[in-house]
Design an enzyme around this catalytic site. Structure first.
Site, PDB file in Angstrom:
ATOM      1  N   SER A  77       0.828  -1.207   0.000  1.00 31.78           N
ATOM      2  CA  SER A  77       0.000   0.000   0.000  1.00 31.78           C
ATOM      3  C   SER A  77       0.860   1.253   0.000  1.00 31.78           C
ATOM      4  CB  SER A  77      -0.923  -0.004   1.221  1.00 31.78           C
ATOM      5  OG  SER A  77      -1.766  -1.133   1.211  1.00 31.78           O
ATOM      6  N   LYS A 202      -0.691  -9.963   8.087  1.00 30.66           N
ATOM      7  CA  LYS A 202      -0.484  -8.582   8.518  1.00 30.66           C
ATOM      8  C   LYS A 202      -1.842  -8.009   8.881  1.00 30.66           C
ATOM      9  CE  LYS A 202       0.853  -3.926   7.119  1.00 30.66           C
ATOM     10  NZ  LYS A 202       1.163  -3.013   5.993  1.00 30.66           N
TER      11      LYS A 202
END
Length: 363
Positions: A77, A202
């Protein structure tokens, strides 16, 4: 650079020993183990006029972060994965591997983001990442059709990707970047139990209770023996997506974090992780770990709100590179950057980072 193909037709690098393909199931054995610790989602840097990749800044930053002990995660990201073509992701992985090796960091693994819109494209990105030199993949579910993705569909997605990927896969749970999809602890634990090529999760949902519940299963000593991974160098790790709870997560047997703040202050974040781990056996270190956790948590809260453009702008001030994100992401406004830089939370962590990095350089 030469390459060879395994029985499933997936090409892997046969020169630097990054992946050794098992001729039976096509799953690679990573020569760089996935270990507990801190991972930084590396920004992708661009030329100011053309928005072409700025590989000089990128490789300099990868090496800077890795020298602190923090491992790089590419095309996530923070790395603007959805602004990158397949070919650009490959270029970044190859450039990072080459730079790490040239810096003597040959044992530092590379995690590559391979999430895409479809299962087919995600698997293809996993194969391309393996060929380029990535050791592990991290995959987020696409949020474009989030409303149609049932629990059954999400489980099938991660199961199929892990089965077909030539490198171990980490689940990326980030509701904010996947149309609100938020995998619960039961589903993640099922996937960890049933999919031996999954190597962790995650949790950018920031849910400490979820982290605790997953660790209760996968961090139990019996899990590794009863549910062995296809690659023994890739155990199932439970990693926070923020660094503001790394100390308490230590005491529920979590395994570290993947945190954007490690781009700005890698030595500080690495020190906090090491201190937190040391408190397991020496509680006299707890007050110092708590003090540093407070500095880091406040900085994480403040800097994360500035997003990708804020992190890049801070890197520009600190290290002379950063630039803007690719459009349509806007650059940070000058007055917002000034306030961010001058904020006490930012200044506190910059002070600690300069102190710790200076001590390392002088050693």
């Amino acid at each position: 650079m030469s390459a060879h193909a395994g029985s499933n037709g997936v090409h892997v690098n046969g020169v630097n020993g990054v992946h050794h393909v098992n001729g039976t199931n096509g799953i690679s054995s990573a020569s760089r183990p996935l270990t507990p610790g801190i991972y930084a989602p590396i920004p992708t840097f661009f030329q100011p006029d053309t928005e072409d990749l700025d590989l000089d800044s990128f490789t300099a930053h990868v090496v800077r972060v890795a020298k602190s002990g923090v491992r790089p995660l590419l095309a996530g990201s923070m790395g603007e994965a959805h602004h990158l073509s397949h070919a650009e992701r490959v270029v970044l992985i190859k450039a990072a591997r080459r730079a790490l090796d040239q810096a003597g960091l040959t044992s530092t693994p590379i995690v590559a983001g391979t999430g895409a819109g479809s299962t087919r494209d995600t698997v293809e990105l996993c194969k391309e990442a393996a060929q380029a030199g990535a050791d592990y993949a991290i995959v987020i579910a696409s949020g474009y059709y989030a409303g149609a993705l049932s629990r059954k569909a999400l489980k099938a997605f991660f199961t199929e990707v892990s089965q077909k990927s030539p490198i171990p896969v980490i689940i990326y749970n980030y509701p904010g970047a996947s149309g609100g999809i938020d995998l619960d602890s039961d589903l993640i634990t099922e996937l960890a139990t049933e999919c031996p090529n999954l190597a962790g999760v995650k949790l950018t949902c920031g849910n400490v209770g979820k982290l605790t519940r997953i660790c209760a299963t996968v961090s139990d000593p019996s899990f590794a023996s009863q549910r062995p991974r296809l690659d023994p160098n890739a155990p199932f790790l439970v990693l926070g997506g923020f660094i503001d709870f790394i100390l308490p997560s230590t005491f529920v047997n979590a395994h570290g974090a993947i945190t954007g703040l490690a781009n700005v202050a890698p030595y500080t974040i690495q020190r906090l992780y090491e201190l937190s781990e040391a408190t397991r056996t020496d509680l006299s270190l707890l007050p110092e770990a708590q003090r540093l956790q407070g500095i880091v948590a406040r900085a994480d809260f403040t800097i994360a709100k500035a997003g990708i453009s804020g992190t890049k702008a801070l890197l520009e001030k600190l290290y002379g590179y950063g630039g803007n994100p690719r459009k349509p992401l806007p650059p940070i406004e000058p007055e917002v950057l000034a306030a961010l830089w001058e904020h006490p939370h930012t200044q506190d962590i910059v002070r600690v980072e300069r102190e710790l990095s200076g001590k390392v350089a002088a050693a």
